[in-house]
Design an enzyme around this catalytic site. Structure first.
Site, PDB file in Angstrom:
ATOM      1  N   GLY A  46      25.247 -33.662 -33.544  1.00  0.00           N
ATOM      2  CA  GLY A  46      26.295 -33.051 -32.882  1.00  0.00           C
ATOM      3  C   GLY A  46      27.050 -32.974 -30.825  1.00  0.00           C
ATOM      4  N   GLN A  51      28.254 -31.369 -22.841  1.00  0.00           N
ATOM      5  CA  GLN A  51      26.472 -32.157 -22.610  1.00  0.00           C
ATOM      6  C   GLN A  51      27.023 -34.012 -22.113  1.00  0.00           C
ATOM      7  OE1 GLN A  51      26.359 -31.444 -27.013  1.00  0.00           O
ATOM      8  NE2 GLN A  51      24.267 -31.047 -26.286  1.00  0.00           N
ATOM      9  N   CYS A  94      18.461 -29.847 -29.760  1.00  0.00           N
ATOM     10  CA  CYS A  94      19.393 -30.167 -28.440  1.00  0.00           C
ATOM     11  C   CYS A  94      19.730 -30.962 -27.606  1.00  0.00           C
ATOM     12  CB  CYS A  94      19.682 -28.961 -28.008  1.00  0.00           C
ATOM     13  SG  CYS A  94      21.318 -29.554 -26.981  1.00  0.00           S
ATOM     14  N   LEU A  95      20.240 -31.521 -27.942  1.00  0.00           N
ATOM     15  CA  LEU A  95      19.970 -33.259 -26.954  1.00  0.00           C
ATOM     16  C   LEU A  95      20.104 -32.855 -25.621  1.00  0.00           C
ATOM     17  CD1 LEU A  95      22.875 -35.601 -28.595  1.00  0.00           C
ATOM     18  CD2 LEU A  95      20.467 -35.366 -28.640  1.00  0.00           C
ATOM     19  N   HIS A 136      25.643 -23.240 -33.441  1.00  0.00           N
ATOM     20  CA  HIS A 136      25.036 -24.419 -32.216  1.00  0.00           C
ATOM     21  C   HIS A 136      26.217 -24.982 -30.762  1.00  0.00           C
ATOM     22  CE1 HIS A 136      21.895 -26.370 -30.275  1.00  0.00           C
ATOM     23  NE2 HIS A 136      22.928 -27.613 -30.167  1.00  0.00           N
ATOM     24  N   GLU A 137      27.221 -25.647 -31.155  1.00  0.00           N
ATOM     25  CA  GLU A 137      28.263 -26.431 -31.098  1.00  0.00           C
ATOM     26  C   GLU A 137      28.718 -25.814 -30.439  1.00  0.00           C
ATOM     27  OE1 GLU A 137      27.194 -30.365 -30.308  1.00  0.00           O
ATOM     28  OE2 GLU A 137      25.146 -29.585 -31.607  1.00  0.00           O
ATOM     29  N   HIS A 140      28.017 -24.050 -26.693  1.00  0.00           N
ATOM     30  CA  HIS A 140      27.915 -25.008 -25.909  1.00  0.00           C
ATOM     31  C   HIS A 140      29.205 -24.515 -24.816  1.00  0.00           C
ATOM     32  CE1 HIS A 140      24.667 -27.531 -26.065  1.00  0.00           C
ATOM     33  NE2 HIS A 140      24.222 -28.125 -27.337  1.00  0.00           N
TER      34      HIS A 140
HETATM   35 ZN    ZN Z   1      23.329 -28.480 -28.394  1.00  0.00          ZN
END
Ligand code: ZN
Length: 172
Positions: A46, A51, A94-95, A136-137, A140
């Site tokens: 995701g 990000q 998380c990226l 989660h996304e 962000h």
């Molecule tokens: Zn993340």
């Protein structure tokens, strides 16, 4: 499609609040294509637009396992309409916090509404990994990263680990 650099903590841009998209246009779709490419290259399941430094309410996701066909999902202006009381716990990563994993508790089912790749309204219940990932996304989009739920000690440790990881990467 272009793979764009992914911002990592403690970059202050990740704390920005993203804005709603007025209309799903070709530009929005180009951004979503880049986001997907960036997510696959990472690789991740995701990615939120912030990000890659774009403060717009856009998320891409693909929860297919290795042996499955891609299950690409695009979310523009996602909103949670309802949540159930029951919580479930997942080990999240998380990226933007590479190489750090920890458990977070979230509602196990959420009712979600969003616009898809073509700007069409979709409303559906999500559960399991899908429910966790979308929450989660969506965090962000509000400037929240999953390590914000951890203790201060764990959070500081995670940020230090990412800084070390980035330093090693830039030296190689
Ligand atoms: Zn993340």
């Amino acid at each position: 499609m272009t793979v764009r650099p992914i911002l990592t903590v403690p970059n202050p841009i990740l704390k920005q609040i993203s804005k709603p998209v007025e209309k799903v246009t070709d530009n929005t779709r180009r951004l979503m294509d880049d986001m997907l490419e960036t997510m696959y290259a990472a690789p991740g399941i995701g990615l939120a637009a912030i990000q890659i430094g774009v403060p717009s309410n856009i998320i891409v996701m693909d929860l297919a396992r290795d042996e499955e066909k891609p299950k690409v999902k695009y979310f523009v202006n996602p909103e949670i309409l309802e949540v159930v009381e029951n919580l479930s716990t997942y080990e999240e990563g998380c990226l933007s916090v590479p190489d750090v994993f920890d458990t977070v508790e979230r509602p196990e089912k959420v009712k979600l509404t969003y616009l898809d790749y073509n700007g069409k309204r979709v409303t559906e219940w999500c559960e399991g990994l899908y429910a966790t990932c979308i929450q989660h996304e969506m965090d962000h989009l509000k400037g929240v990263v999953f390590i914000d739920y951890l203790s201060r000690l764990k959070r500081d440790r995670a940020v230090k680990k990412v800084q070390k990881f980035n330093k090693l990467k830039s030296e190689n």
